[in-house]
Design an enzyme around this catalytic site. Structure first.
Site, PDB file in Angstrom:
ATOM      1  N   ALA A 122       0.867  -1.175   0.000  1.00 17.61           N
ATOM      2  CA  ALA A 122       0.000   0.000   0.000  1.00 17.61           C
ATOM      3  C   ALA A 122       0.907   1.228   0.000  1.00 17.61           C
ATOM      4  O   ALA A 122       2.046   1.174   0.483  1.00 17.61           O
ATOM      5  CB  ALA A 122      -0.899  -0.019   1.226  1.00 17.61           C
ATOM      6  N   GLY A 144       0.552  -4.943   0.925  1.00 11.07           N
ATOM      7  CA  GLY A 144      -0.608  -5.040   0.041  1.00 11.07           C
ATOM      8  C   GLY A 144      -0.303  -5.789  -1.251  1.00 11.07           C
ATOM      9  O   GLY A 144      -1.217  -6.339  -1.879  1.00 11.07           O
ATOM     10  N   GLU A 163      -0.550  -9.348  -0.409  1.00 13.52           N
ATOM     11  CA  GLU A 163      -1.984  -9.598  -0.189  1.00 13.52           C
ATOM     12  C   GLU A 163      -2.734  -9.699  -1.524  1.00 13.52           C
ATOM     13  O   GLU A 163      -3.643 -10.519  -1.673  1.00 13.52           O
ATOM     14  CB  GLU A 163      -2.567  -8.498   0.696  1.00 13.52           C
ATOM     15  CG  GLU A 163      -2.043  -8.586   2.140  1.00 13.52           C
ATOM     16  CD  GLU A 163      -2.344  -7.351   2.977  1.00 13.52           C
ATOM     17  OE1 GLU A 163      -2.055  -6.226   2.507  1.00 13.52           O
ATOM     18  OE2 GLU A 163      -2.855  -7.499   4.098  1.00 13.52           O
ATOM     19  N   GLU A 186       4.304  -4.732   7.561  1.00  8.79           N
ATOM     20  CA  GLU A 186       3.480  -3.731   8.239  1.00  8.79           C
ATOM     21  C   GLU A 186       3.904  -3.435   9.671  1.00  8.79           C
ATOM     22  O   GLU A 186       3.895  -2.273  10.096  1.00  8.79           O
ATOM     23  CB  GLU A 186       1.994  -4.158   8.214  1.00  8.79           C
ATOM     24  CG  GLU A 186       1.315  -3.968   6.857  1.00  8.79           C
ATOM     25  CD  GLU A 186       1.480  -5.169   5.936  1.00  8.79           C
ATOM     26  OE1 GLU A 186       2.346  -6.033   6.225  1.00  8.79           O
ATOM     27  OE2 GLU A 186       0.765  -5.242   4.929  1.00  8.79           O
TER      28      GLU A 186
END
Ligand code: DAK
Length: 260
Positions: free
Chosen positions: A66, A111, A114, A134
């Site tokens: 992200a 992300g 993911e 993260e």
């Protein structure tokens, strides 16, 4: 529709969805997640497409996570909405009838890991790197990482990756079952397209029902999952392709599937 942060190419019944922000290593900001969501809608609705390959533009990253610069100053409510947007887009990709393959061509972090995990399976180039960094940024994964990683590699290995934020290479990803194959970077797309073409040569309804049964069965107990499988199996006998597939076997010829 026109996209700015993703590329959507279509060839030979394959859609190639490339996350396209190479200057930011394809990091996912709000607009990119909105476009992934829209692109999945387009792929779902397009009868000329049977399989989607998800990859990253450029030669360095699949998706490096992200977008940290975008997330840095979000309020709690904005962060919640951002997480929900990514979760919904990835869930749409995971749950759609058509199979998806991640061609992981570089960094797949946060992300990005993911997104790869929301695909049905993953093929990596030797240059791929995976991780959930993260906790090193003071946050938890927000696009399904705490849930899909344990399901894919088992709770022990997943928790080690989640707690340490360690980044693993493609061979380690292969060893723990996060990816199915590792190939040279220049061979990655051809390798994945060949898998896609093998899927496309099979009966489309049977492939889609196999995906649905596998996905739904993973969410329920074994008795319910067997009912899901029996229903899928029975439904195949309402298709022309079942008659064609079995007829072709008995007549010792290649089946011609129509997707009906
Ligand atoms: N976000 C924004 N920009 C990024 C980025 C990222 N994740 N990753 C790389 N970039 C940008 C860099 O800032 C740099 O931009 P410029 O400085 O050139 O403008 C450019 O891409 C090239 O990166 P580097 O210069 O750093 O390249 P290196 O080869 O030196 O290093 C690297 C590559 C991948 C090791 C490094 O860039 C890196 O560590 N990137 C960050 C990786 C990371 O931590 N990813 C996880 C992000 S966190 C949630 C919602 C979502 C999430 C969590 C919660 N909720 C709302 C609950 C998800 C979180 C994440 O994914």
């Amino acid at each position: 529709m026109a996209y700015e942060n993703v590329l959507l190419e279509k060839e030979d019944r394959i859609a190639i969805l490339s996350i396209n922000r190479p200057k930011a290593l394809n990091a996912l900001n709000n607009d990119t997640l909105v476009e992934i969501d829209k692109a999945v809608d387009e792929i779902k609705a397009d009868d000329s497409i049977d399989v989607v390959i998800v990859t990253g533009a450029g030669d360095k990253a699949f998706v490096a996570g992200a977008d940290i610069a975008f997330m840095q100053n979000l309020t709690a409510m904005e962060a919640r909405a951002f997480g929900a947007l990514g979760q919904a887009a990835f869930r749409k990709l995971e749950a759609m009838e058509k199979p998806s393959i991640a061609a992981v061509n570089g960094f797949a972090l946060g992300g990005g890991c993911e997104l790869a995990m929301a695909c049905d399976f993953r093929v990596a180039s030797t240059s791929a790197k995976f991780g959930q960094p993260e906790v090193g940024l003071g946050i938890t994964p927000g696009f399904g990482g705490t849930q899909r990683l344990p399901r894919l590699v088992g709770p022990g290995m997943a928790k080690q990756m989640l707690y340490t934020a360690d980044i693993i290479d493609a061979n380690e990803a292969l060893r723990i079952g996060l990816v199915n194959s590792v190939v040279a970077p220049e061979e990655l797309m051809d390798f994945v397209k060949k898998i896609a073409k093998r899927i496309i040569s099979k009966a489309p309804v049977a492939v889609r029902l196999s995906k649905a049964a596998a996905n739904e069965g993973l969410q329920v107990d074994i008795d319910r999952s067997m009912t899901i499988e029996a229903d899928a199996f029975g439904l195949c006998f309402a298709t022309t392709d079942q008659k064609e597939g079995m007829g072709a076997f008995v007549e010792k010829r290649k089946p011609q599937f129509t997707g009906k």
